[in-house]
Design a protein around this motif. Structure first.
Motif, PDB file in Angstrom:
ATOM      1  N   GLY A   1       0.790  -1.230   0.000  1.00  0.00           N
ATOM      2  CA  GLY A   1       0.000   0.000   0.000  1.00  0.00           C
ATOM      3  C   GLY A   1       0.814   1.267   0.000  1.00  0.00           C
ATOM      4  O   GLY A   1       0.252   2.356  -0.190  1.00  0.00           O
ATOM      5  N   TYR A   2       2.123   1.174   0.199  1.00  0.00           N
ATOM      6  CA  TYR A   2       2.968   2.369   0.185  1.00  0.00           C
ATOM      7  C   TYR A   2       3.399   2.693  -1.249  1.00  0.00           C
ATOM      8  O   TYR A   2       3.629   1.794  -2.060  1.00  0.00           O
ATOM      9  CB  TYR A   2       4.200   2.180   1.068  1.00  0.00           C
ATOM     10  N   ALA A   3       3.502   3.987  -1.513  1.00  0.00           N
ATOM     11  CA  ALA A   3       3.891   4.454  -2.837  1.00  0.00           C
ATOM     12  C   ALA A   3       5.126   5.343  -2.726  1.00  0.00           C
ATOM     13  O   ALA A   3       5.376   5.947  -1.677  1.00  0.00           O
ATOM     14  CB  ALA A   3       2.743   5.244  -3.473  1.00  0.00           C
ATOM     15  N   PRO A   4       5.894   5.436  -3.804  1.00  0.00           N
ATOM     16  CA  PRO A   4       7.048   6.351  -3.770  1.00  0.00           C
ATOM     17  C   PRO A   4       6.606   7.784  -3.522  1.00  0.00           C
ATOM     18  O   PRO A   4       5.531   8.206  -3.954  1.00  0.00           O
ATOM     19  CB  PRO A   4       7.665   6.192  -5.161  1.00  0.00           C
ATOM     20  N   SER A   5       7.450   8.537  -2.840  1.00  0.00           N
ATOM     21  CA  SER A   5       7.124   9.922  -2.522  1.00  0.00           C
ATOM     22  C   SER A   5       7.403  10.870  -3.681  1.00  0.00           C
ATOM     23  O   SER A   5       6.997  12.034  -3.655  1.00  0.00           O
ATOM     24  CB  SER A   5       7.916  10.382  -1.297  1.00  0.00           C
ATOM     25  N   GLY A   6       8.108  10.393  -4.698  1.00  0.00           N
ATOM     26  CA  GLY A   6       8.421  11.232  -5.839  1.00  0.00           C
ATOM     27  C   GLY A   6       9.047  10.406  -6.938  1.00  0.00           C
ATOM     28  O   GLY A   6       9.225   9.180  -6.798  1.00  0.00           O
ATOM     29  N   PRO A   7       9.406  11.036  -8.039  1.00  0.00           N
ATOM     30  CA  PRO A   7      10.025  10.297  -9.147  1.00  0.00           C
ATOM     31  C   PRO A   7      11.396   9.767  -8.779  1.00  0.00           C
ATOM     32  O   PRO A   7      12.075  10.296  -7.902  1.00  0.00           O
ATOM     33  CB  PRO A   7      10.103  11.347 -10.265  1.00  0.00           C
ATOM     34  N   ALA A   8      11.799   8.716  -9.468  1.00  0.00           N
ATOM     35  CA  ALA A   8      13.114   8.122  -9.232  1.00  0.00           C
ATOM     36  C   ALA A   8      14.208   9.082  -9.679  1.00  0.00           C
ATOM     37  O   ALA A   8      14.032   9.855 -10.617  1.00  0.00           O
ATOM     38  CB  ALA A   8      13.232   6.801  -9.967  1.00  0.00           C
ATOM     39  N   HIS A   9      15.338   9.042  -8.980  1.00  0.00           N
ATOM     40  CA  HIS A   9      16.486   9.880  -9.325  1.00  0.00           C
ATOM     41  C   HIS A   9      17.612   8.977  -9.826  1.00  0.00           C
ATOM     42  O   HIS A   9      17.816   7.872  -9.299  1.00  0.00           O
ATOM     43  CB  HIS A   9      16.942  10.665  -8.096  1.00  0.00           C
ATOM     44  N   PRO A  10      18.372   9.410 -10.823  1.00  0.00           N
ATOM     45  CA  PRO A  10      19.456   8.553 -11.356  1.00  0.00           C
ATOM     46  C   PRO A  10      20.466   8.112 -10.310  1.00  0.00           C
ATOM     47  O   PRO A  10      21.103   7.059 -10.483  1.00  0.00           O
ATOM     48  CB  PRO A  10      20.114   9.458 -12.409  1.00  0.00           C
TER      49      PRO A  10
END
Length: 465
Positions: free
Chosen positions: A407-416
């Motif tokens: 149920g948890y989602a990433p807090s933002g886009p992935a960073h390289p």
């Protein structure tokens, strides 16, 4: 160029009066070589326009900054050192050089020194700092900032051309003077000194100063309520700081009461360490034989230190009963710490928070897995960033954490950054960075490491450049 026209100086600390400081002068150094200037934070306070020569003048010879103090202030305080009270403390190799405002958020900030010479509080010491100690402080503050810890910044490091003799380093060793940028240098020990002297009048003045300049949320119509709110605000901030240390795997090493300031910002880095793997008994200081300030004991130590602040504030009790509200706030430290710890762990894992109970369960499950698996501390945070699973964590140790992740989602886009390898700062890495400086004055490995830490900071902050 001179300081920027948007530089916003202050002399606020001088308003407290000389019962809290001594006017001092900086040492005269034989040679000044600029080794580090934090240009990003210099821009935040309007000092980025200084030439290197002007920088050396202000932060090596300590020519006053316009609008701030005409002479440096060595601050007076007491403190518990490894739980033993010491009434002979104070700024013994540093001073408050200048104050100014953060141009982004208006906070009052200090520029204070380390290694700037003797003061009335030097107790026979030479008042100097080793170059290696200064290098270590640059690394500590840079890494902690990257990991989201409320920390002082190493604003400047200048080599001074002196040779020092130390028991814990090959001697003679090179000397330096450091300037740190910090959100206050008013400590628990500042209050302890006034309590020791039974100087309630100055303590009231100090309390009003702190509420006005640093903790306006503590303002209240009555003195007992102001005291309780001040103690509550400091407790919240110190709990947050300690939780951030624990989530970073950081061990401060010397958690004396004179090293804890009332704004809850971490500062003064001596024998620090980062954990190779989760280990509550891991210590940073070679002289901490009993493990008083071990990694796993940092929360209880911070609460103990806050209890000493509470005891000092009882000097202001008057006709009211301060013990009950102060004890209630102190008892709230544990729940506050757990809430802040969960928030710090989720931030480092790059997960959006859900609700306090589930977040606390997730954080506890992750640390239980770290302990059971003995996985490398920083690598595990790196590998689980955004809730993803890389190879190597399929065993039973991480199963409760995998379950809690649902149920948890990433807090933002992935960073390289998170596609490569994690940036770490273990003690053997620090020694490897110092060796080329000591052997052939080669600073490039340090510069490369700081560049890697900056990439890490940008990644955690969600910045793309």
């Amino acid at each position: 160029m001179p300081v920027s026209p948007i530089f916003s100086p202050s002399r606020a600390h001088a308003d407290l009066g000389e019962t809290l400081y001594d006017l001092v002068a900086a040492a005269e150094f034989p040679k000044l070589t600029l080794r580090h200037r934090d240009q990003r934070w210099a821009a935040r306070v309007g000092l980025d326009t200084l030439s290197d020569a002007e920088w050396l003048a202000h932060f090596g010879r300590f020519e006053p900054l316009p609008g701030s103090f005409e002479a440096p202030l060595a601050l007076r305080y007491h403190g518990h050192q490894f739980r033993h009270y010491n009434p002979d403390l104070g700024d013994g190799r540093g001073f408050l050089f200048a104050q100014m405002h953060d141009l982004r958020d208006g906070r009052l900030l200090d520029l204070a020194t380390k290694g700037s010479g003797q003061t009335p509080w030097s107790r026979g010491a030479d008042g100097r700092l080793t170059l290696k100690g200064g290098m270590r402080e640059i690394l500590a503050t840079s890494m902690l900032e990257a990991q989201g810890v409320e920390t002082s910044k190493t604003f400047s490091l200048i080599e001074t051309g002196e040779e020092l003799f130390r028991n814990d380093e090959p001697s003679p060793t090179r000397a330096a003077v450091l300037v740190r940028l910090s959100h206050s240098h008013l400590r628990i020990g500042t209050f302890q000194r006034l309590a020791y002297l039974r100087d309630a009048e100055t303590m009231r003045r100090l309390l009003s100063h702190i509420i006005l300049r640093y903790l306006p949320e503590a303002e209240a119509p009555s003195e007992p309520e102001r005291i309780a709110r001040f103690f509550a605000a400091t407790t919240r901030r110190v709990a947050r700081m300690g939780a951030q240390w624990m989530a970073a795997g950081f061990v401060h090493g010397v958690l004396n009461t004179d090293n804890i300031n009332v704004t809850g910002e971490s500062f003064d880095y001596g024998p620090w360490r980062w954990l190779p793997k989760y280990d509550p008994a891991f210590t940073a200081a070679y002289f901490d034989h009993g493990g008083l300030y071990a990694y796993g004991r940092q929360p209880e130590t911070l609460q103990w230190n806050l209890a000493q602040l509470g005891s000092s504030l009882l000097q202001l009790e008057g006709d009211g009963d301060l013990k009950t509200p102060l004890q209630a706030e102190l008892n709230a430290f544990g729940p506050l710490f757990q809430r802040e710890f969960a928030a710090a762990v989720l931030w480092r894992l790059g997960l959006a928070p859900r609700d306090p109970d589930r977040d606390a369960t997730l954080a506890a499950a992750f640390f239980s897995a770290l302990q059971a698996s003995e996985a490398p501390f920083e690598q595990a945070f790196f590998d689980w960033r955004g809730g993803r699973l890389r190879e190597g964590y399929e065993g039973p140790a991480f199963q409760p954490f995998r379950d809690a992740l649902e149920g948890y989602a990433p807090s933002g886009p992935a960073h390289p950054y998170f596609e490569g390898a994690p940036c770490t700062l273990l003690i053997e890495e620090v020694e490897a960075l110092w060796a080329p400086i000591a052997e052939r004055d080669d600073w490039q490995p340090l510069h490369d490491k700081l560049a890697a830490i900056e990439v890490m900071r940008q990644a955690y902050a969600g910045l793309t450049d």
